[in-house]
Design an enzyme around this catalytic site. Structure first.
Site, short mmCIF file in Angstrom:
data_model
loop_
_atom_site.label_atom_id
_atom_site.label_comp_id
_atom_site.label_asym_id
_atom_site.label_seq_id
_atom_site.Cartn_x
_atom_site.Cartn_y
_atom_site.Cartn_z
N ARG A 64 0.72 -1.63 0.08
CA ARG A 64 -0.53 -0.20 -0.08
C ARG A 64 0.93 0.99 0.07
O ARG A 64 0.35 2.26 -0.35
CB ARG A 64 -1.51 0.29 1.23
CG ARG A 64 -2.28 -1.00 1.12
CD ARG A 64 -3.02 -1.22 1.86
NE ARG A 64 -2.80 -1.83 3.66
CZ ARG A 64 -2.47 -2.73 3.34
NH1 ARG A 64 -3.07 -4.15 2.91
NH2 ARG A 64 -1.67 -3.67 4.36
N GLU A 101 6.27 -11.59 14.27
CA GLU A 101 5.38 -11.75 15.33
C GLU A 101 5.63 -13.48 15.00
O GLU A 101 6.21 -13.63 16.41
CB GLU A 101 3.01 -12.08 15.13
CG GLU A 101 3.07 -12.12 16.75
CD GLU A 101 1.50 -11.84 16.43
OE1 GLU A 101 0.77 -11.40 15.53
OE2 GLU A 101 0.62 -12.14 17.79
P1 AMP Z 1 5.26 -3.54 11.28
O1 AMP Z 1 6.41 -3.50 10.01
O2 AMP Z 1 4.64 -4.71 12.06
O3 AMP Z 1 5.12 -2.22 11.67
O4 AMP Z 1 3.61 -2.99 10.51
C1 AMP Z 1 3.94 -2.82 9.35
C2 AMP Z 1 3.24 -3.34 7.46
O5 AMP Z 1 2.23 -4.31 8.06
C3 AMP Z 1 2.39 -2.33 7.00
O6 AMP Z 1 3.27 -2.04 5.73
C4 AMP Z 1 0.69 -1.96 7.08
O7 AMP Z 1 0.73 -1.84 4.99
C5 AMP Z 1 1.05 -4.18 6.95
N1 AMP Z 1 0.16 -3.60 8.98
C6 AMP Z 1 0.40 -4.18 9.84
N2 AMP Z 1 -0.23 -4.24 10.72
C7 AMP Z 1 -1.48 -4.03 9.95
C8 AMP Z 1 -2.94 -3.43 10.07
N3 AMP Z 1 -3.59 -3.60 11.47
N4 AMP Z 1 -3.69 -2.87 9.27
C9 AMP Z 1 -3.45 -3.38 7.57
N5 AMP Z 1 -2.44 -3.03 7.73
C10 AMP Z 1 -0.98 -3.43 8.71
#
Ligand code: AMP
Length: 176
Positions: A64, A101
């Site tokens: 996205r 995770e």
């Molecule tokens: P992180 O690496 O945990 O910061 O996750 C960020 C990435 O995962 C981004 O590219 C988001 O598009 C996706 N992502 C993580 N959690 C969500 C969520 N609750 N809703 C939508 N996209 C998420």
């Protein structure tokens, strides 16, 4: 036309419980993208304070971040660089692992995507734990980029992802 407000954007984001797995509250931005005024306003807000001549490239994160980043690059008339999941980019890449995770993931960028010293703005839709953006920052730094800023449409502040991103100008439009 006057740009849509942050509350207008917030109202259009759809929270989908238990997607893609149990316990995740997925922030679905497709209703924002489907509305031309909201989509254009998101780009306005993301680029607030960014002078058109202050950056050389926008870097967007799979998937996205491509949509928002490419629209922002088009708005400024600068190039767009994708950071993709491993195995998707056709040319020579450097890669960066990061923890999920459960397990790990790997992001990649073309080795010739950024010239040393180029000024980049990093964009993704959402900051959660920060692993994805931290990996992206490690990649652009490895290519010698100067990171002018990092922008997200959404930040899940309770996950404290910012802690992993270092001392950059990091902004998000909507926090949960
Ligand atoms: P992180 O690496 O945990 O910061 O996750 C960020 C990435 O995962 C981004 O590219 C988001 O598009 C996706 N992502 C993580 N959690 C969500 C969520 N609750 N809703 C939508 N996209 C998420």
């Amino acid at each position: 036309m006057k740009r849509a407000s942050i509350p207008d954007l917030e109202q259009a984001i759809r929270t989908v419980p238990d997607f893609p797995k149990s316990g995740i509250q997925f922030k679905d931005i497709t209703p924002v993208l489907a509305d031309g005024h909201l989509f254009s306003s998101v780009i306005d807000h993301l680029l607030d304070g960014i002078q058109p001549d202050s950056i050389d490239l926008i870097v967007g994160i799979d998937a996205r971040g491509f949509i928002l980043g490419a629209a922002a690059a088009g708005r400024l008339g600068v190039g767009f660089i994708p950071i993709r999941k491993k195995g998707k980019l056709p040319w020579t890449t450097i890669e960066q692992n990061y923890d999920l995770e459960y397990g790990t993931n790997t992001m990649a960028i073309h080795t010739d995507a950024i010239q040393s010293g180029q000024r980049v703005l990093l964009i993704d839709d959402l900051l959660a734990t920060g692993g994805t953006a931290a990996a992206a920052l490690a990649l652009v730094r490895q290519l010698g980029a100067t990171v002018v800023g990092v922008r997200f449409l959404i930040e899940l502040t309770f996950l404290e992802g910012r802690k992993h991103l270092g001392a950059h100008d990091i902004r998000s439009l909507i926090s949960y």
